[in-house]
Design a protein around this motif. Structure first.
Motif, PDB file in Angstrom:
ATOM      1  N   ASN A 310       0.832  -1.097   0.044  1.00 36.95           N
ATOM      2  CA  ASN A 310       0.090   0.100   0.061  1.00 36.95           C
ATOM      3  C   ASN A 310       0.866   1.089   0.003  1.00 36.95           C
ATOM      4  N   ALA A 311       0.607   2.120  -0.984  1.00 36.51           N
ATOM      5  CA  ALA A 311       1.364   3.376  -0.943  1.00 36.51           C
ATOM      6  C   ALA A 311       0.789   4.492  -0.544  1.00 36.51           C
ATOM      7  N   SER A 312      -0.072   4.286   0.333  1.00 34.97           N
ATOM      8  CA  SER A 312      -0.951   5.443   0.811  1.00 34.97           C
ATOM      9  C   SER A 312      -0.173   5.852   2.221  1.00 34.97           C
ATOM     10  N   ILE A 313      -0.474   7.351   2.368  1.00 31.17           N
ATOM     11  CA  ILE A 313      -0.051   7.821   3.695  1.00 31.17           C
ATOM     12  C   ILE A 313      -1.041   7.111   4.775  1.00 31.17           C
ATOM     13  N   VAL A 367      -1.032  15.666  -9.588  1.00 30.55           N
ATOM     14  CA  VAL A 367      -2.261  15.017  -9.698  1.00 30.55           C
ATOM     15  C   VAL A 367      -2.204  13.574  -9.890  1.00 30.55           C
ATOM     16  N   THR A 368      -1.086  13.123 -10.278  1.00 29.94           N
ATOM     17  CA  THR A 368      -0.919  11.405 -10.078  1.00 29.94           C
ATOM     18  C   THR A 368      -0.481  10.904  -8.742  1.00 29.94           C
ATOM     19  N   ALA A 369       0.323  11.914  -8.063  1.00 34.21           N
ATOM     20  CA  ALA A 369       0.657  11.296  -6.651  1.00 34.21           C
ATOM     21  C   ALA A 369      -0.395  11.507  -5.740  1.00 34.21           C
ATOM     22  N   LEU A 370      -0.891  12.646  -5.476  1.00 35.19           N
ATOM     23  CA  LEU A 370      -2.187  12.753  -4.662  1.00 35.19           C
ATOM     24  C   LEU A 370      -3.129  11.599  -4.476  1.00 35.19           C
ATOM     25  N   PRO A 371      -3.654  11.119  -5.479  1.00 33.62           N
ATOM     26  CA  PRO A 371      -4.549   9.843  -5.182  1.00 33.62           C
ATOM     27  C   PRO A 371      -3.805   8.664  -4.691  1.00 33.62           C
ATOM     28  N   SER A 379      -2.784   0.079  -3.982  1.00 31.28           N
ATOM     29  CA  SER A 379      -1.450  -0.885  -4.210  1.00 31.28           C
ATOM     30  C   SER A 379      -0.637  -0.703  -5.232  1.00 31.28           C
ATOM     31  N   TYR A 380       0.493  -1.287  -5.081  1.00 23.65           N
ATOM     32  CA  TYR A 380       1.535  -0.936  -5.838  1.00 23.65           C
ATOM     33  C   TYR A 380       1.205  -1.048  -7.604  1.00 23.65           C
ATOM     34  N   TYR A 381       0.225  -1.963  -7.815  1.00 26.16           N
ATOM     35  CA  TYR A 381       0.039  -2.036  -9.164  1.00 26.16           C
ATOM     36  C   TYR A 381      -0.504  -0.893  -9.696  1.00 26.16           C
ATOM     37  N   HIS A 382      -1.187  -0.103  -8.902  1.00 19.67           N
ATOM     38  CA  HIS A 382      -1.726   1.280  -9.375  1.00 19.67           C
ATOM     39  C   HIS A 382      -0.846   2.104  -9.619  1.00 19.67           C
ATOM     40  N   ILE A 383       0.537   2.080  -9.577  1.00 22.29           N
ATOM     41  CA  ILE A 383       1.689   2.954  -9.665  1.00 22.29           C
ATOM     42  C   ILE A 383       1.670   3.114 -11.017  1.00 22.29           C
ATOM     43  N   VAL A 384       1.003   2.019 -11.880  1.00 21.19           N
ATOM     44  CA  VAL A 384       1.317   2.042 -13.371  1.00 21.19           C
ATOM     45  C   VAL A 384       0.760   3.201 -14.081  1.00 21.19           C
ATOM     46  N   GLU A 385      -0.050   4.056 -13.143  1.00 19.26           N
ATOM     47  CA  GLU A 385      -0.707   5.409 -13.533  1.00 19.26           C
ATOM     48  C   GLU A 385       0.645   6.457 -13.690  1.00 19.26           C
ATOM     49  N   PHE A 386       1.819   6.198 -13.090  1.00 16.03           N
ATOM     50  CA  PHE A 386       2.778   7.137 -13.330  1.00 16.03           C
ATOM     51  C   PHE A 386       3.338   6.877 -14.640  1.00 16.03           C
ATOM     52  N   LEU A 387       2.931   6.126 -15.633  1.00 18.39           N
ATOM     53  CA  LEU A 387       3.231   6.010 -16.887  1.00 18.39           C
ATOM     54  C   LEU A 387       3.000   7.292 -17.508  1.00 18.39           C
ATOM     55  N   VAL A 388       1.973   8.228 -17.228  1.00 21.95           N
ATOM     56  CA  VAL A 388       1.546   9.459 -17.927  1.00 21.95           C
ATOM     57  C   VAL A 388       2.811  10.595 -17.383  1.00 21.95           C
ATOM     58  N   VAL A 416      11.476   7.996 -10.884  1.00 24.51           N
ATOM     59  CA  VAL A 416      12.134   6.803 -11.544  1.00 24.51           C
ATOM     60  C   VAL A 416      11.967   5.648 -10.111  1.00 24.51           C
ATOM     61  N   LEU A 417      12.338   6.424  -8.937  1.00 17.64           N
ATOM     62  CA  LEU A 417      12.543   5.804  -7.722  1.00 17.64           C
ATOM     63  C   LEU A 417      11.191   5.055  -7.477  1.00 17.64           C
ATOM     64  N   VAL A 418       9.997   5.974  -7.516  1.00 18.86           N
ATOM     65  CA  VAL A 418       8.544   5.316  -7.465  1.00 18.86           C
ATOM     66  C   VAL A 418       8.272   4.153  -8.242  1.00 18.86           C
ATOM     67  N   MET A 419       8.851   4.152  -9.295  1.00 17.07           N
ATOM     68  CA  MET A 419       8.705   3.110 -10.361  1.00 17.07           C
ATOM     69  C   MET A 419       9.593   2.127 -10.327  1.00 17.07           C
ATOM     70  N   SER A 420      10.492   1.938  -9.199  1.00 17.25           N
ATOM     71  CA  SER A 420      11.421   1.024  -9.260  1.00 17.25           C
ATOM     72  C   SER A 420      11.378   0.012  -7.685  1.00 17.25           C
TER      73      SER A 420
END
Length: 464
Positions: A310-313, A367-371, A379-388, A416-420
């Motif tokens: 979970n990547a949430s605060i 606006v990608t990081a806030l959600p 969950s981490y698979y939602h980090i695929v949104e950082f593609l944009v 890059v670090l978030v996507m690694s």
């Protein structure tokens, strides 16, 4: 300490500029290198400790967010269960998903959601439900392997097509097009998403990138608006990307109109998809969706089912309550405070965009990081949104090469670090949340200072 961090960053920035690590081909090698280094570390750790956990979800839950969910519509598999053909033609993991499925959609469970005995997928939006229902019908007509070939193949083809579209609209080189295709199909979040089978999130990211490409170029806007509307009907988070319209040309009214168009289209899509989903699966009703949301809230947010990766605060708040031995670890008060912070951040970004005080790259990052930070379970698979984010940054850096103190470079490094792969199942998300928070503060701090300067009382000039 702050000075030490600044000095470290300047050294990293110097390496990035000196070796051109912002260039698409070298960035691919960097991302692959980080994944390979983590994989080697996992193997060494497993050899000496016996711990076989890795940078992906356990194998016994592979493809679960797509195939397991599809197989939970058991009424569709009445004939499949009766003739027992699955015993001979289905791999063992899919037989287990059919016969022992935790996504219980039984009327008995939904009739008493206060019992909260099982999880459910009836909380899903209508269009996302149509995606899973179509997969279920395809499995019933063929088998899970055929369904995987079709839907994973559609994602792969979509990734290549959207990468080509983004390259064309952003005026980028073929190398950048290849990088975007890599980020969509073979970066760590993309592999995580495919491994877990959360294809709704993957399709949503591709559609959001298609919209972003049209927003950058100003061409084929209607195609982009429709793409964004479909993305929002799969995952709601890309809706915040529409704030990018405030940076566009024209009057404020024209920019608000361009924001409203994809919103209106998304409502129409939901209105059409809901009765279709109900026709395909009669249990999909508004009442059962509300009950499903109740079950989801308890099992994933209040309880601990959503804590891994979970990547949430929210996970930091849960950790503090855990150390204090307070149960439940979810607090409505903390949740409300975090939600207010998220709303304030969105309002600040909107003001910054309307007054042209924020750049396109900064807005898309935030606006990608806030959600990711403020949705309770991200969950981490939602980090695929950082593609944009990474697609826009790489294309922008190619058109306008960076210089020392370039504000795009910190955002690229953080992305890059978030996507690694950085850590384990309970710590990777926590580190990602900190990285996203650092980038968000980096962008919002000058905006907040400007906003305070606007509302601060001005001294009255002295009379002479």
């Amino acid at each position: 300490m702050a000075e030490g961090i600044k000095r470290l960053y300047r050294k990293i920035e110097g390496l990035v500029l000196t070796h051109g690590l912002y260039q698409p081909t070298r960035l691919i090698l960097l991302l692959l290198g980080l994944m390979a280094l983590r994989a080697l570390g996992d193997d060494i750790w497993a050899a000496f400790s016996g711990d076989t956990s890795s940078m992906f979800f356990p194998a016994n839950d592979r493809y679960a967010d797509f195939i397991k969910v599809a197989l939970s519509y058991q009424d569709i598999f009445t004939q499949t269960l009766a003739d027992k053909a699955y015993l001979n033609h289905w791999p063992h993991i899919f037989r287990l998903y059919l016969l022992d499925n935790p996504y219980d959609l039984s009327p008995e469970n939904l009739a008493a959601p206060e019992m909260l005995a099982n999880v459910t997928n009836l909380h899903l939006p209508p269009f996302a439900s149509l995606l899973y229902l179509s997969c279920a019908h395809l499995i019933a007509a063929t088998n899970p392997l055929v369904a995987m070939l079709v839907f994973w193949g559609l994602y792969a083809a979509g990734g290549v097509a959207v990468a080509s579209m983004a390259r064309s609209h952003m005026g980028a080189s073929r190398a950048t097009g290849r990088f975007i295709a890599f980020a969509a199909l073979a970066s760590y979040p993309a592999l995580w998403m495919l491994n877990r089978g959360n294809l709704a999130g993957g399709y949503s990211a591709l559609l959001a990138l298609a919209w972003l490409a049209t927003a950058v170029s100003g061409r084929q806007r209607w195609l982009g608006w429709v793409a964004l509307a479909f993305a929002v009907n799969l995952r709601p988070e890309p809706a915040l990307l529409v704030l990018l319209e405030l940076l566009g040309s024209g009057s404020l009214w024209a920019r608000f109109t361009r924001m409203a168009i994809p919103g209106a289209i998304s409502v129409v899509i939901a209105a059409i998809a809901f009765p279709l989903a109900h026709a395909l699966y009669p249990l999909y009703t508004l009442t059962n969706v509300q009950k499903g949301l109740t079950i989801y809230h308890f099992r994933y947010i209040v309880s601990d089912m959503g804590d891994e990766w979970n990547a949430s605060i929210f996970m930091y708040a849960k950790g503090v309550l855990m150390q204090m031995d307070v149960r439940p670890r979810y607090s409505d008060t903390v949740a409300q405070v975090l939600e207010l912070l998220a709303l304030a951040s969105v309002a600040l970004v909107a003001w910054g965009a309307a007054t042209r005080r924020i750049t396109r790259c900064e807005l898309v990052f935030v606006v990608t990081a806030l959600p990711a930070m403020f949705v309770p379970v991200y969950s981490y698979y939602h980090i695929v949104e950082f593609l944009v984010v990474i697609a826009l940054l790489v294309a922008d850096l190619e058109r306008n090469p960076p210089h020392p103190t370039d504000r795009r470079l910190p955002l690229l490094l953080l992305t890059v670090l978030v996507m690694s792969p950085l850590a384990g199942s309970y710590s990777n998300g926590l580190l990602d949340a900190l990285l996203m928070l650092a980038g968000t503060i980096y962008v919002l701090r000058p905006l907040a200072q400007a906003a305070l300067a606007q509302i601060a009382p001005r001294p009255t000039p002295a009379l002479t």
